[in-house]
Design a protein around this motif. Structure first.
Motif, PDB file in Angstrom:
ATOM      1  N   UNK A 125       9.821 -30.725 -12.304  1.00 13.07           N
ATOM      2  CA  UNK A 125       8.715 -30.500 -13.239  1.00 13.07           C
ATOM      3  C   UNK A 125       7.657 -31.580 -13.078  1.00 13.07           C
ATOM      4  N   UNK A 126       8.088 -32.824 -12.880  1.00 17.81           N
ATOM      5  CA  UNK A 126       7.126 -33.898 -12.652  1.00 17.81           C
ATOM      6  C   UNK A 126       6.379 -33.684 -11.340  1.00 17.81           C
ATOM      7  N   UNK A 127       7.041 -33.051 -10.372  1.00 16.05           N
ATOM      8  CA  UNK A 127       6.357 -32.714  -9.130  1.00 16.05           C
ATOM      9  C   UNK A 127       5.222 -31.726  -9.369  1.00 16.05           C
ATOM     10  N   UNK A 128       5.475 -30.724 -10.199  1.00 13.46           N
ATOM     11  CA  UNK A 128       4.436 -29.751 -10.549  1.00 13.46           C
ATOM     12  C   UNK A 128       3.295 -30.423 -11.300  1.00 13.46           C
ATOM     13  N   UNK A 129       3.647 -31.352 -12.193  1.00 12.76           N
ATOM     14  CA  UNK A 129       2.625 -32.087 -12.932  1.00 12.76           C
ATOM     15  C   UNK A 129       1.740 -32.890 -11.991  1.00 12.76           C
ATOM     16  N   UNK A 130       2.375 -33.613 -11.065  1.00 13.88           N
ATOM     17  CA  UNK A 130       1.610 -34.396 -10.100  1.00 13.88           C
ATOM     18  C   UNK A 130       0.700 -33.522  -9.270  1.00 13.88           C
ATOM     19  N   UNK A 131       1.191 -32.347  -8.905  1.00 14.95           N
ATOM     20  CA  UNK A 131       0.373 -31.427  -8.098  1.00 14.95           C
ATOM     21  C   UNK A 131      -0.880 -31.020  -8.852  1.00 14.95           C
ATOM     22  N   UNK A 133      -2.372 -32.609 -11.266  1.00 14.01           N
ATOM     23  CA  UNK A 133      -3.252 -33.751 -11.497  1.00 14.01           C
ATOM     24  C   UNK A 133      -4.201 -34.002 -10.333  1.00 14.01           C
ATOM     25  N   UNK A 134      -3.726 -33.831  -9.098  1.00 15.37           N
ATOM     26  CA  UNK A 134      -4.579 -34.125  -7.942  1.00 15.37           C
ATOM     27  C   UNK A 134      -4.909 -32.903  -7.101  1.00 15.37           C
ATOM     28  N   UNK A 135      -4.425 -31.737  -7.481  1.00 15.89           N
ATOM     29  CA  UNK A 135      -4.710 -30.544  -6.687  1.00 15.89           C
ATOM     30  C   UNK A 135      -5.639 -29.577  -7.375  1.00 15.89           C
ATOM     31  N   UNK A 175      14.475 -42.308 -14.338  1.00 12.31           N
ATOM     32  CA  UNK A 175      13.107 -42.748 -14.051  1.00 12.31           C
ATOM     33  C   UNK A 175      12.775 -42.676 -12.567  1.00 12.31           C
ATOM     34  N   UNK A 176      13.739 -42.981 -11.715  1.00 16.83           N
ATOM     35  CA  UNK A 176      13.481 -42.909 -10.273  1.00 16.83           C
ATOM     36  C   UNK A 176      13.164 -41.470  -9.869  1.00 16.83           C
ATOM     37  N   UNK A 177      13.885 -40.525 -10.435  1.00 17.72           N
ATOM     38  CA  UNK A 177      13.633 -39.114 -10.148  1.00 17.72           C
ATOM     39  C   UNK A 177      12.256 -38.698 -10.652  1.00 17.72           C
ATOM     40  N   UNK A 178      11.884 -39.154 -11.836  1.00 14.92           N
ATOM     41  CA  UNK A 178      10.564 -38.840 -12.371  1.00 14.92           C
ATOM     42  C   UNK A 178       9.473 -39.393 -11.462  1.00 14.92           C
ATOM     43  N   UNK A 179       9.631 -40.654 -11.084  1.00 18.92           N
ATOM     44  CA  UNK A 179       8.631 -41.298 -10.230  1.00 18.92           C
ATOM     45  C   UNK A 179       8.539 -40.585  -8.884  1.00 18.92           C
ATOM     46  N   UNK A 180       9.677 -40.281  -8.299  1.00 23.63           N
ATOM     47  CA  UNK A 180       9.699 -39.602  -7.003  1.00 23.63           C
ATOM     48  C   UNK A 180       9.023 -38.240  -7.085  1.00 23.63           C
ATOM     49  N   UNK A 181       9.363 -37.461  -8.119  1.00 24.83           N
ATOM     50  CA  UNK A 181       8.742 -36.158  -8.288  1.00 24.83           C
ATOM     51  C   UNK A 181       7.237 -36.256  -8.441  1.00 24.83           C
ATOM     52  N   UNK A 182       6.789 -37.223  -9.229  1.00 24.83           N
ATOM     53  CA  UNK A 182       5.348 -37.406  -9.435  1.00 24.83           C
ATOM     54  C   UNK A 182       4.625 -37.753  -8.139  1.00 24.83           C
ATOM     55  N   UNK A 183       5.170 -38.703  -7.398  1.00 21.02           N
ATOM     56  CA  UNK A 183       4.539 -39.112  -6.143  1.00 21.02           C
ATOM     57  C   UNK A 183       4.464 -37.938  -5.166  1.00 21.02           C
ATOM     58  N   UNK A 184       5.565 -37.214  -5.038  1.00 24.98           N
ATOM     59  CA  UNK A 184       5.561 -36.049  -4.142  1.00 24.98           C
ATOM     60  C   UNK A 184       4.545 -35.018  -4.598  1.00 24.98           C
ATOM     61  N   UNK A 185       4.450 -34.808  -5.911  1.00 22.14           N
ATOM     62  CA  UNK A 185       3.483 -33.851  -6.435  1.00 22.14           C
ATOM     63  C   UNK A 185       2.054 -34.298  -6.215  1.00 22.14           C
ATOM     64  N   UNK A 186       1.775 -35.568  -6.415  1.00 24.30           N
ATOM     65  CA  UNK A 186       0.423 -36.095  -6.201  1.00 24.30           C
ATOM     66  C   UNK A 186      -0.002 -35.939  -4.744  1.00 24.30           C
ATOM     67  N   UNK A 187       0.892 -36.304  -3.833  1.00 27.93           N
ATOM     68  CA  UNK A 187       0.585 -36.188  -2.398  1.00 27.93           C
ATOM     69  C   UNK A 187       0.399 -34.721  -2.019  1.00 27.93           C
ATOM     70  N   UNK A 188       1.289 -33.864  -2.510  1.00 28.16           N
ATOM     71  CA  UNK A 188       1.189 -32.440  -2.198  1.00 28.16           C
ATOM     72  C   UNK A 188      -0.072 -31.833  -2.788  1.00 28.16           C
ATOM     73  N   UNK A 189      -0.470 -32.308  -3.965  1.00 26.53           N
ATOM     74  CA  UNK A 189      -1.684 -31.798  -4.593  1.00 26.53           C
ATOM     75  C   UNK A 189      -2.927 -32.100  -3.778  1.00 26.53           C
ATOM     76  N   UNK A 190      -3.010 -33.310  -3.249  1.00 24.78           N
ATOM     77  CA  UNK A 190      -4.180 -33.663  -2.420  1.00 24.78           C
ATOM     78  C   UNK A 190      -4.158 -32.890  -1.107  1.00 24.78           C
ATOM     79  N   UNK A 191      -2.963 -32.564  -0.619  1.00 19.52           N
ATOM     80  CA  UNK A 191      -2.853 -31.808   0.631  1.00 19.52           C
ATOM     81  C   UNK A 191      -2.923 -30.300   0.389  1.00 19.52           C
TER      82      UNK A 191
END
Length: 210
Positions: A125-131, A133-135, A175-191
């Protein structure tokens, strides 16, 4: 039955995933009733011991108050994002990000000498959020007008991920899972990795026209 003028509505990927979360929650309860260990479907080290938990851990939740917030956030974020992508991309992104987030959580804990078992959809879910935010189109418009050094952009993404992760801190929170999901989502969103093939073609055509 009159079929004239009827249209077939595809199932919403978001509601399908929420349905899967509910099914896994009930399955976990059923396993416990029949004597199964509480963490039967959870991911733990070593990863090769129960490899199916790489996937099951993304969907299973121990408590109803663990399931409900994840389901609600998934609904709000997913309904927005699923309109911009294909169902298979949506499903694949959710599962892959969830798996990587879980693996990072148990791996870091193992390295620190504090083994844990992890379960829940929050990393995905944090991955989707990150996506989102930047996508989104607003960020795209700003990025087209402002040139940013890649190193600055990376530091900014890490900073955003750390800030949001810190806000979710709490007892037994991965927290590590949250952070990891967010970072992956942010990177994926920009891409724009979830952008559908049709959207990519349309965007490419529009750029050639202008």
């Amino acid at each position: 039955m009159d079929r004239a003028g009827s249209t077939v509505q595809a199932s919403s990927p978001t509601t399908v995933l929420i349905g899967v979360l509910v099914v896994f929650f009930l399955l976990q309860r059923l396993l416990e009733v029949f004597g199964g260990a509480p963490g039967t479907l959870a991911l733990a080290w070593p990863l090769s011991e129960n490899p199916w938990t790489l996937v099951t851990s993304v969907f299973v939740h121990r408590r109803i108050m663990h399931l409900v917030p994840n389901a609600l956030f998934l609904f709000v974020i997913g309904i927005i994002l699923e309109r911009r992508t294909d169902p298979w991309r949506f499903y694949a992104f959710f599962v892959v990000v969830g798996i990587i987030a879980g693996v990072m959580e148990v791996t870091v804990a193992q390295v620190l000498g504090q083994p844990v078992a992890v379960l829940g959809a929050s990393g995905a879910v944090f991955g989707l959020l990150g996506y989102i935010l930047l996508g989104n189109p607003i960020i795209d418009a700003v990025a087209d007008r402002i040139s940013v050094d890649p190193r600055v952009a990376i530091l900014a993404m890490i900073g955003v991920a750390l800030a949001i992760t810190w806000l979710t801190r709490g007892r037994q929170v991965a927290l590590v899972a949250h952070f990891t999901g967010l970072v992956l989502g942010l990177v994926a969103g920009r891409a724009h990795v979830l952008r559908s093939s049709r959207s990519r073609t349309r965007t490419s055509t529009e750029r050639r026209r202008f």
